[in-house]
Design an enzyme around this catalytic site. Structure first.
Site, PDB file in Angstrom:
ATOM      1  N   HIS A  38       9.339  10.008 -19.614  1.00  0.00           N
ATOM      2  CA  HIS A  38       9.619   8.504 -19.153  1.00  0.00           C
ATOM      3  C   HIS A  38       9.998   8.343 -18.514  1.00  0.00           C
ATOM      4  CE1 HIS A  38       8.546   4.527 -20.455  1.00  0.00           C
ATOM      5  NE2 HIS A  38      10.060   4.165 -20.518  1.00  0.00           N
ATOM      6  N   HIS A  49       3.851  -0.758 -21.964  1.00  0.00           N
ATOM      7  CA  HIS A  49       4.551  -1.055 -22.957  1.00  0.00           C
ATOM      8  C   HIS A  49       3.583  -0.813 -24.373  1.00  0.00           C
ATOM      9  CE1 HIS A  49       9.050  -2.443 -24.726  1.00  0.00           C
ATOM     10  NE2 HIS A  49       8.583  -0.847 -24.351  1.00  0.00           N
TER      11      HIS A  49
END
Lengths: 223, 712, 80
Positions: free
Chosen positions: B32, B78
């Protein structure tokens, strides 16, 4: 030139476009942080948004800030006080307008252009409208369901209607008593409106019906 | 972290990192934060042209709108947090991208939310859908940034999961640009905003792992409580500080928390940082230095300012009643040092945190395409299935919950091909996002090119010249060779399509490991585009009585991954191919037609094909009669003509007097009928295929609340 | 058997409670020495059930609370 204060509470978010609309209507306008004094202004506008994030009840916490004492003086002196959306909620919470704004009948936020029937053209904010005229503005609120136990005592300014001006149940977006969208105090110098006139003040954004409200207010303040 | 990476770290450091150092390395070396699996491929994307002020590499990209106005743009996902806690996950996603725009010095002016779910028949999917929408609404509305569009799609492959992407644009004057890196030592680092708690600890490592079936029960620490009130104050306070000209660098705290923000801010140009972790204001007692350094508590920003300016900047935070603390400083030596109550608790070369080696996984092509027969179904049944599909239904239920008007800029509202925001008295910014995982699954290369093509068509349909792109790539585990191959193909497609249009990607995001219960998602590239449009020239989106209806572009038998095939349960087929030459020629032709005032209304043709595009135009105006046999095509099956999802097509409505001039702009163009009456009428060689009152079609189109079990 | 149920759902200890923080501060501004204000949610309903505890627990887990972030407690009394 007349000057209007656009009061900014923490969480207010329609201050810039409200300031823009007042200027377009021919007056000076200034965004004023809620800890600042309101002296030297000719009128006060409480714009829309989510003061204190609408925590507790919409408008409840802003209504109890010190600056509201000055706003009350404006109201008592007969100077123009305009509350738009969250500003309307603050005015009812502060006791400057009667009634309360409950959660919408369908309990969620609703952003939509609506038709309004102009019911009262005698206030400082509506002198440029025709009696019974149908205008368009957007609403954007989760708590706009106006309630009062004795509606006959209220000065109703705008009512939700269909495009032909029929004040019908189908045209009521939030469950308000008598389709009430905007009211004024007895004297007329304090107005609360759930629909957003500042968002209907530019032909590219869907129309200029709201601009006339600001123009009425500015003209009146000049006299 | 993988074993070979741990080994590498020990070799480079020549010692064993302590617990805090390991924790910081772990968040920085996560997929990430480091993009370690995607970087080798992302290099292929074009990132520069005459419109680009700032390409990928900082918190948001910057595009030139005119000499006085730049636009900051970014996109984020998200997905994992929203799948376990849809309300908080979606809301904090909005918060994150807004701070990314903000920390360039730009005022956020609009959001788009492309969101995807499993089928609505299942309670769990309805729950995810309703709470994701509520989370976006409650956050976006409270911070006063209008959500002006997005996509909402439902697909079997996302059962019990969700893809929540969010794009944001901001407006900035050139002199206010603030970078996310420092270029000097001796600056004070100010942490401002919410207090730091244990929430979101290991969020980035969490985002880089697949979810197990019981994720909801397990991962409380990965979820954050949204606080839009503080975010709104941060927006106003940050802009006020930026206008002083005294902010030297600015970053938001997102994935990886203070470790990521401070090390990237200092390390990018070769400087270092010292952090006094015990000075960080805490929300919970008993937190360890490790927890403080990697916490992902939301609504926090890190400012770098000169020591003599700290007081002035602090006064602005005080005005907005935001808590602020000097937590460290930048140093000459490129090291990242953490102190805790006077004791040095971590000391790493800063590049060990910020320069993470890439990983190239094994690639293995797959083929999901194959010829299939188009089922022989009655036209009306095909139409009803597609028109009533949740993917085609009006998303009014969604966007009416979003305050899409706040800030007073929204010229074209949700429901049109692209949103348009007024930037000045003459020009607007068009903003749209698209992706088609069904096409991408069948053919990742053409699916990705198709996403770019659709973005361009949507911008062109509102009269906008495309300016720039951002991309958000949602994929399953890159450790699966087929997934990694589809990722590489997708990037190749994005690159080729953008080059053909002369467009660049100025920012982007990659989200890997989107799997639940070991089931990978379809490749889901989402592309968002910006365009510049003359406000007076924006065409309508609907029919007016008496106008002629023309189709631009060639319709081919391309139903693989189409909405019709999805409704009929047909797998395989061929995904639509993008002919870049024709796509570009038609885009230029339509823009020229708009410029010359030859067309009254324009709509792009995409999901659901011509049948859906025509019917949508009727909803925004009067009815029509259209003979599908006249559509430029070699197909003889009306169903295929009506529901093919071939690219490069538009529907235009225009006055007869403009016919000759309009025709001359296109290679493939035909009049197929006229806008008239109150019915939608489809013909084939003059024979009626279907006739339905527009009012009835509208009722179906607005029936999403009913699918959610609501009356209205 | 019919029961009157009161369920209280609150954010778990240590989690950010922005609403509680803002309301607490507003009260302090009015001069009250308020600290640690939190905003739980309360649900009151009647329930026809043979195993009310089990069902209420399930309701909390499934809908009224999010086990990730919330804790809950309930009172169950027979309706006379």
């Amino acid at each position: 030139m007349v000057r209007f204060a656009v009061v900014v509470f923490p969480g207010t978010n329609c201050d810039f476009e409200t300031e823009r609309a007042i200027r377009k209507a021919g007056a000076e306008a200034e965004r004023v942080w809620y800890k600042t004094s309101l002296k030297d202004f000719d009128g006060v506008v409480l714009p829309g948004g989510f003061s204190y994030a609408d925590y507790l009840r919409a408008g409840a916490i802003a209504a109890r800030q010190e600056i509201m004492e000055e706003v009350k003086e404006f109201a008592e002196e007969g100077r123009p006080v305009l509350g738009i959306c969250n500003g309307f909620q603050i005015l009812t919470e502060a006791g400057l307008l009667p009634g309360a704004l409950r959660p919408n009948r369908v309990p969620r936020f609703l952003c939509r252009w609506v038709h309004l029937r102009v019911n009262d053209v005698e206030t400082p904010f509506t002198s440029l409208y025709e009696p019974g005229e149908v205008i368009r503005m957007p609403i954007a609120h989760a708590e706009g369901n106006y309630y009062i136990n004795n509606p006959s005592k209220v000065r109703i300014v705008f009512q939700y209607s269909d495009e032909n001006g029929n004040v019908s149940e189908e045209a009521n977006p939030n469950g308000s008593v008598l389709n009430i969208a905007a009211i004024a105090n007895e004297r007329g110098n304090v107005l609360g409106t759930m629909p957003h006139p500042e968002r209907a003040s530019d032909r590219f954004l869907g129309g200029e019906d709201g601009l006339r409200l600001f123009k009425s207010m500015v003209e009146w303040a000049r006299r | 972290m993988f074993p070979h990476e741990e080994k590498l770290i020990r070799e480079r450091l020549k010692r064993e990192p302590n617990e805090l150092e390991w924790a910081m390395l772990e968040v920085m070396w996560s997929e990430h934060a480091s993009y370690k699996s995607s970087r080798p491929w992302l290099k292929l994307l074009p990132t520069d042209n005459e419109h680009v002020v700032l390409g990928p590499g900082e918190d948001a990209g910057i595009v030139k709108f005119d000499d006085e106005t730049w636009i900051a743009v970014g996109i984020e996902s998200h997905n994992h947090p929203s799948a376990v806690e849809p309300y908080g996950g979606a809301a904090t996603g909005v918060g994150g991208i807004v701070r990314d725009i903000l920390c360039m010095g730009a005022r956020p002016i609009a959001l788009l939310d492309p969101i995807r779910f499993g089928p609505l028949e299942k309670e769990r999917n309805r729950y995810l859908f309703e709470y994701v929408v509520k989370g976006i609404a409650d956050y976006g509305n409270r911070i006063g940034v209008p959500t002006v569009g997005g996509e909402t799609e439902f697909d079997e492959s996302l059962d019990s999961y969700t893809l929540v992407n969010v794009a944001c644009v901001g407006i900035i004057r050139p002199e206010h640009l603030v970078h996310s890196y420092v270029t000097e030592a001796g600056l004070k680092l100010i942490l401002v905003g919410n207090r730091t708690g244990r929430d979101g600890i290991h969020g980035v490592t969490f985002a880089s792992e697949e979810l197990s079936e019981n994720a909801e029960e397990e991962d409380r620490s990965a979820v954050q409580i949204p606080d839009p009130f503080t975010e709104k104050l941060l927006i106003e306070a940050t802009l006020e500080t930026v206008y002083t000209g005294k902010v030297k660098a600015l970053k938001d705290l997102g994935g990886g928390g203070l470790t990521c923000a401070a090390s990237e801010m200092a390390g990018k140009k070769g400087f270092g940082a010292v952090i006094y972790a015990d000075r960080v204001p805490l929300r919970e007692p008993g937190m360890t230095p490790t927890e403080v350094m990697i916490s992902e508590s939301q609504e926090r920003m890190l400012f770098a300012v000169k020591p003599e300016d700290v007081e002035e900047i602090g006064r602005i935070f005080d005005k907005y009643e935001l808590e602020w603390t000097v937590v460290g400083e930048t140093i000459e030596e490129p090291r990242f040092v953490v102190y805790w109550k006077g004791e040095k608790v971590a000391d790493l070369p800063i590049e060990l945190l910020t320069e993470v080696p890439t990983i190239e996984w094994e690639l293995k092509p797959y083929s999901a395409e194959g010829p299939v027969e188009t089922p022989d179904v009655p036209f009306e049944r095909a139409f009803d299935l597609v028109w009533g599909s949740p993917n085609i239904l009006s998303k009014r239920w969604v966007w009416e919950q979003y305050d899409h008007e706040v800030q007073g800029r929204t010229v074209l509202k949700p429901g049109r091909d692209a949103a348009v925001l007024k930037i000045n008295d003459e020009y607007g910014l068009a903003f749209v996002a698209d992706g088609n995982p069904n096409h991408s699954y069948l053919n990742p290369y053409h699916g990705a090119m198709g996403a770019v093509a659709e973005v361009v068509r949507n911008l062109v349909s509102v009269g906008a010249e495309p300016l720039a792109l951002v991309d958000n790539l949602n994929f399953a585990s890159p450790e699966r060779p087929e997934v990694y191959w589809s990722f590489a193909e997708t990037v190749r497609g994005l690159a080729d399509a953008a080059r053909a249009f002369g467009l660049a990607y100025v920012s982007g995001n990659v989200s890997f490991y989107n799997e639940i219960a070991n089931r990978p998602i379809k490749p889901t590239p989402v592309v968002a585009g910006l365009g510049k449009v003359k406000l007076k020239a924006i065409p309508n989106g609907g029919f007016e009585e008496g106008l002629l209806i023309g189709v631009v572009g060639l319709t081919k038998p391309e139903l693989g991954g189409s909405e019709l095939f999805a409704r009929l349960g047909v797998e395989g087929g061929l995904a639509p191919r993008v002919n870049l030459e024709e796509e570009k020629a038609n885009a230029n032709g339509v823009l020229e037609a708009i410029r010359r005032g030859l067309v009254r209304a324009v709509h792009d043709v995409s999901r659901g094909g011509l049948a859906v595009a025509l019917t949508e135009m009727a909803l925004n105006g009067v009815g029509f009669t259209a003979d599908l046999s006249k559509v430029p095509s070699e197909i003889t099956n009306p169903i295929e003509v009506a529901f093919s999802e071939s690219h490069s097509r538009y529907i235009v409505a225009f006055l007869e007097e403009n016919l000759e001039e309009l025709k001359s702009l296109f290679k493939h163009f035909a009049i197929i009928g006229r806008a008239e009456g109150s019915d939608a009428v489809f013909l084939w060689n003059g024979q009626e295929l279907l006739k339905k009152p527009v009012s009835e079609l509208r009722a179906v189109h607005e029936s999403l609340p009913r699918l959610l079990g609501e009356e209205e | 058997m019919k029961w009157r149920v009161t369920v209280t759902v609150r954010l778990k200890e240590g989690l950010n409670d922005p609403e509680g923080r803002v309301i607490g501060k507003a009260l302090r501004n009015l001069g009250y020495a308020v600290e640690n204000l939190r905003v739980p949610k309360c649900f009151e309903f009647e329930l026809e059930s043979e195993k009310p505890e089990e069902e209420v627990e399930e309701m909390c887990r499934k809908l009224l609370a999010n086990p990730l972030i919330h804790s809950w407690e309930y009172r169950i009394e027979p309706v006379r």
